[in-house]
Write a protein that holds these residues in place. Structure first.
Motif, short mmCIF file in Angstrom:
data_model
loop_
_atom_site.label_atom_id
_atom_site.label_comp_id
_atom_site.label_asym_id
_atom_site.label_seq_id
_atom_site.Cartn_x
_atom_site.Cartn_y
_atom_site.Cartn_z
N ASP A 67 0.85 -1.19 0.00
CA ASP A 67 0.00 0.00 0.00
C ASP A 67 0.88 1.24 0.00
O ASP A 67 2.03 1.22 0.48
CB ASP A 67 -0.92 0.01 1.22
N SER A 68 0.34 2.30 -0.57
CA SER A 68 1.05 3.58 -0.55
C SER A 68 0.90 4.22 0.83
O SER A 68 0.07 3.82 1.64
CB SER A 68 0.45 4.51 -1.62
N ASN A 69 1.72 5.22 1.07
CA ASN A 69 1.63 5.98 2.31
C ASN A 69 1.62 7.47 1.96
O ASN A 69 2.64 7.99 1.51
CB ASN A 69 2.83 5.66 3.22
N ALA A 71 -2.35 5.87 2.53
CA ALA A 71 -2.90 4.65 1.95
C ALA A 71 -3.87 4.93 0.81
O ALA A 71 -4.41 6.03 0.68
CB ALA A 71 -3.61 3.85 3.05
N GLN A 72 -4.05 3.90 -0.02
CA GLN A 72 -5.08 3.84 -1.05
C GLN A 72 -5.00 4.97 -2.08
O GLN A 72 -6.01 5.47 -2.58
CB GLN A 72 -6.48 3.82 -0.41
N PRO A 90 -4.28 -0.39 -2.44
CA PRO A 90 -3.22 -1.39 -2.27
C PRO A 90 -3.22 -2.45 -3.37
O PRO A 90 -4.20 -2.61 -4.10
CB PRO A 90 -3.54 -2.00 -0.91
#
Length: 349
Positions: A67-69, A71-72, A90
């Motif tokens: 997942d990115s930070n 998120a989403q 994610p």
């Protein structure tokens, strides 16, 4: 009575199944290491994330979540056919780990188009365990997915040198979306009429990106014609030194970070090293057939002591020493026979 017994047995089996799955998940250890990810700019300090199977007897299939930070997040990319797609986090990827095996499963950063040039946007990644299951000895492992599905283009707008045309104006980067496999790809360079004027055969480490060309003009990239994925799983004892990273040649690092130049094939000037080559029939003698008449060179003079640089095998600059060699048929002369055409050199003085 029989129905009650059957229900009790089913509940028992479900409980056992959940217990086994939980045990398999507990057998997997995640670790964010200090090993730098190949191909990432130094400013990010993107490091390798490892997963280790602590079980000494059983293999485990693990489903990892990426997942990115924050998120989403989602981003606009172009797929291998240069059609626009929405890239969403994610994501998930399954990897099999043998008994006590430790392997790379990703990096702490990936890259997407930035709101403003010159460089790309660094996107932090968070990798977690999603599910796991023990695997019977000798069980067939699922093959890797279609390699072309992991080859995508990032379009970085706001580049003054890139003109408008059929595609949105900007600079195309090729990105490897796979979290732990190296991507080798091939694509044609096309003129404004769609005629082939060159060919590129980049090889990208996991989650890395490299500059390709403007989206419009006389040397724009065409669709990915072929792609392959290669997974390497280092032994646990290899993880302490970045010298034991895969010795295959990395792509050009992201534009604003790496000091690279394209020059006609010949010899690299002092303080530079050849890191790749390409065919371009519009320059440097204009060869009509595939001849690697363009060299990509990288500056060495500003590298710190202990730095490791990957390049084409050749003369070793003063103050540097070879620490590894390998064969990579997608770069540095593109040899079809197994021969060491790539070297890793370390700065000693």
């Amino acid at each position: 009575m029989k129905r009650h017994l059957a229900t009790l047995m089913l509940a028992t089996l479900v409980t056992i199944s959940h217990t086994v799955a939980a045990a398999a998940l507990d057998d997997i250890k995640l670790e964010v290491s200090r090993d730098l990810c190949e191909g990432a700019p130094a400013k990010d300090k993107s490091t390798v994330v490892y997963a280790t199977n602590l079980n000494s007897t059983q293999s485990i299939d693990v489903n990892f979540k990426y997942d990115s930070n924050p998120a989403q997040q989602h981003f606009i990319l172009f797929d291998a056919n240069l059609n626009p797609i929405t890239d969403r986090f994610p994501k998930s990827q399954v990897r099999r780990l043998g008994p006590q095996e430790s392997a790379r499963i990703g990096c702490t950063y990936t890259y997407r188009a930035a709101p403003q040039p010159p460089g790309l946007l660094s996107v932090p990644l968070v990798i977690t365990k999603q599910s796991a299951s023990y695997v019977d000895a000798g069980a067939t492992e699922a093959p890797l997915q279609d390699p072309r599905s992991f080859a995508a283009f990032i379009l970085q707008g706001g580049i003054n040198e890139c003109a408008a045309g059929a595609k949105p104006p900007g600079l195309f980067y090729l990105v490897n979306l796979h979290p732990y496999a190296r991507l080798s790809a091939s694509m044609n360079l096309l003129d404004a009429h769609g005629t082939r004027v060159g060919v590129l055969t980049p090889s990208l480490p996991p989650l890395s990106a490299m500059r390709v060309a403007c989206s419009n003009g006389d040397s724009r990239p065409g669709p990915i014609s072929s792609a392959t994925l290669e997974v390497s799983a280092p032994l646990p004892e290899q993880r302490e030194s970045p010298l034991n990273e895969s010795t295959a040649l990395p792509p050009l690092t992201l534009g604003a970070i790496s000091r690279t130049q394209n020059v006609c094939a010949g010899s690299a000037p002092p303080g530079w090293i050849k890191i790749n080559d390409a065919w371009n029939p519009t320059v440097c003698g204009k060869p009509p057939t595939i001849t690697y008449n363009v060299w990509i060179i990288e500056q060495l003079s500003d590298q710190p002591l202990g730095a490791v640089v990957y390049g084409c095998k050749g003369p070793v600059p003063s103050g540097w020493a070879v620490v590894a060699t390998s064969w990579n048929p997608t770069v540095c002369g593109h040899p079809t026979a197994n021969q060491s055409n790539v070297m890793a050199i370390k700065r000693l003085s």
